[in-house]
Design a protein around this motif. Sequence first.
Motif: not given
Length: 527
Positions: A3, A7-8, A10-11, A14-15, A35, A38-39, A171
């Motif tokens: 991505r 965006a990565q 934000s993911h 979140k993780d 992202g 999406e996240a 990622a």
Amino acid sequence: MKRPLGAQISHMLKDRGVDTIFGIPGVHNVEMYRGIEEAGITHVLARHEQGAGFMADGYARATGRPGVAYVITGPGLCNIMTPMGQAYSDSVPMLVISSCLDEVSALKGQLHQMQDQRAAAETVCDWSVEAGTAHAAYQLIDRALVEFKTQRARPKHIQVPIALAGAPADAADGLIDVRYVPSVDAGQVAELAARIAAAHKPLFVFGGGCSKGAASGYANQLLERCQAAAFTSYAGRGVVRPDYPLLFGSSLSKGSAVDVFAQADLVVVFGSELAEVDIWREKLGYTCPMVRVDLDPQELADDQRCDLAILGDVSAVLQALADHAFDAKSGWEAEAVAQTRKVWRAQTDSDRPGIVPIVDALQAALPAETTIYSDMTQFAYTAKDVWDMPAPNLWHHPYGFGTLGYAMPAAIGGKIGLGDAPVIAIAGDYGFQYTVQELGVAVELGLSLPIILWDNGKLKEIEDCMVNAQIAPNAVIAQNPDFCKLAEAWGALSAHPDSLQALQQAVTAALQADGPTLIYVTPDILG
């Protein structure tokens, strides 16, 4: 899955447990917004980056989790630097991620260009670093999150070049499971315990460093066992239970507090800077040995000289001390402590007449577990002197940096983090106008948030300062709007109580409302 890096990020957040981001999108940081949804992260759209920073600060103080903000290059970062400075002075975990220009050395005249954006941010945070690669961005984010858990919490800034944020990236690696296991030196703790046991009139000071985790519980166990007298700093209010009979309260700044310290034969300071904003004089006033326990080595070598310095986690040291046996005999007398507090309360009422009764009425109307965010206003200064907290981490104030405009946006962040728990803001008429636009956020989100607006018609604290310095008061009165109509224009509720009972009724109603309520309070509420 590849991505764009924005965006990565934000993911990745979140993780790692981030569920809320505060900020404002712009042309330079749009990739950071690709992202977010999406996240599964909630984004709170502030009306100004200063508001976003204070919201992140308030969220972090309320939840203990990092407050995260996204801002744009240049002016966006400059606007959030005031909240970053506030978070730095008050040890708040805040992560600011900004965009930055790809090239600034050879190319001039670009949108949002600064001479050195990274260095500017570094003046108000722990560290400010540019990520040159996706791997570096991930590593820096993990570094910040790990340091929040293992060191003195302070804001960090990471800037990501615009082109890099939009470039495809793998990622981030998996989550780092950080287990912070603080250790203590058994020998040092034993020496401190022996000193406490040998003292006839030990006196403890508990600062903001004791407001996290289980430190408060251990502190109260220790006090009960050794019967020491105690002060708290403003940031440490609530660490000591308010009905402890030897508690002098958060009155370190009272001039006659030096007389109390002069009586002690041992002073132990747990997790407090003993900064100017804590004591408002050069020295505490003790002539006996002093021991300091702190996580930050810098605090152990300042002008408040100690005889024994213990570098370590305050909670761990308090826990270890609580395991020692003490002969619960004390030279302090509860009646004398109570009388001293009575005198100090009268002084507070005399220094800023008419506010104490209003503070008492507000305290009586609020649930004990209410979280309070205050601004730089005489109402808050008075309340902090006379309002004991039932637990730590319930009253948040811009203690060190001392910025105006903090209370309402910070309370918004706190309310978002705490959900249904009661939260209020206390602001003055002048400081409220620094961030009044964030009232729209509270309306937009339907937050049940009472906002106590104290309006004495002037910058009264500054006027008093000028008078005391024999300066003719100047530039302390400004034209104010009709605050109730202003709140209603945003879609908020408003109230202008004309009695203390009406104030209490307004607060009770505001806590149950479906949106924010501005409660306009003036000195004539007393009749």
